[in-house]
Design an enzyme around this catalytic site. Sequence first.
Site, PDB file in Angstrom:
ATOM      1  CG  HIS A 160      64.908 -52.488  59.225  1.00 39.01           C
ATOM      2  ND1 HIS A 160      64.641 -51.580  58.333  1.00 39.01           N
ATOM      3  CD2 HIS A 160      64.031 -51.969  60.371  1.00 39.01           C
ATOM      4  CE1 HIS A 160      63.639 -50.621  58.999  1.00 39.01           C
ATOM      5  NE2 HIS A 160      63.449 -51.106  60.268  1.00 39.01           N
ATOM      6  CB  CYS A 247      61.345 -51.169  52.651  1.00 36.46           C
ATOM      7  SG  CYS A 247      62.964 -51.730  52.967  1.00 36.46           S
TER       8      CYS A 247
HETATM    9  C1  CIR Z   1      64.061 -45.540  57.565  1.00 34.08           C
HETATM   10  O1  CIR Z   1      65.282 -45.089  58.047  1.00 34.08           O
HETATM   11  O2  CIR Z   1      62.885 -45.827  58.494  1.00 34.08           O
HETATM   12  C2  CIR Z   1      63.826 -45.587  56.062  1.00 34.08           C
HETATM   13  N1  CIR Z   1      64.387 -44.225  55.301  1.00 34.08           N
HETATM   14  C3  CIR Z   1      64.032 -46.730  55.272  1.00 34.08           C
HETATM   15  C4  CIR Z   1      63.203 -47.792  55.846  1.00 34.08           C
HETATM   16  C5  CIR Z   1      63.493 -49.171  55.181  1.00 34.08           C
HETATM   17  N2  CIR Z   1      62.531 -49.983  55.688  1.00 34.08           N
HETATM   18  C6  CIR Z   1      62.783 -51.602  55.505  1.00 34.08           C
HETATM   19  O3  CIR Z   1      63.964 -51.765  55.368  1.00 34.08           O
HETATM   20  N3  CIR Z   1      61.959 -52.171  56.053  1.00 34.08           N
END
Ligand code: CIR
Length: 252
Positions: A160, A247
């Site tokens: 991201h 997150c």
């Molecule tokens: C994913 O790959 O979607 C999750 N394992 C991690 C999401 C992390 N979210 C973020 O950076 N906002």
Amino acid sequence: MFTHAITRRPSPEMVNGITTANLGTPDHDLALKQHDAYCSALSSLGLAVTILEPEQGYPDCCFVEDTAVVCQDVAVIAPLGAPSRQGEQVSLEPVLAGFKPLVRVESPANFEGGDVLQIDKMFYVGLSRRTNMAGAEALGAAVKKFGYDWKALPCGPSLHFKTDVNYIGKNTLLVSPFFAESPVLAGFDTIVVEDEEAYARNCLLINETVLVPKGFPKTLQAVEKVTSSIIVLDMSEFRKLDGGLSCLSLRF
Ligand code: CIR
């Protein structure tokens, strides 16, 4: 000023979450403890924290940031880009509707909150494998109605945009080398966080305080030069799923 946060407790299914980290399987019990500490930190900073229960079938549901972009005036519900996460946003809608007017963006326009960094009235939207131009445009159109502006910029190889770029206050960004010379970010002071501490690029500014992940001494030292108001949190189990401090919450 943030006054509220929404979080979602990690699911026992988190062992099946999406990951590229190669750090092993997360320990759910430890993740629950770390999540409690995270929520307590937000509460200690004066935020009212709504803690949701995990949703079955969504191993990554604790990464609630990705399900929406919330600002003072509106909550824009995200059509998540990761196939196994599509639908996670649905249960957030009634919760967010209690706080803000909602705008829904629908696939094939995709975005995830992890790709969106708001600084004052500007939204920086990273174009990644999870966020496409149509998603950025739809989000931009939604917030523009309330007097905000937006800019899209291509992400590097990271998951991201906020894996790589985060605002820590006082006009200062933590950035990866990829974004060090970005013309879009040229008005900011930047601190380049090298790859050895890549995970710590995702620090989180809550009002005047910066949350920093535990175990990254160089980044901690750099943040200490910007502010003395810092909370260090152990994020080891979320890191195993590529998840950082931002997150784990929606803040508004
Ligand atoms: C994913 O790959 O979607 C999750 N394992 C991690 C999401 C992390 N979210 C973020 O950076 N906002």
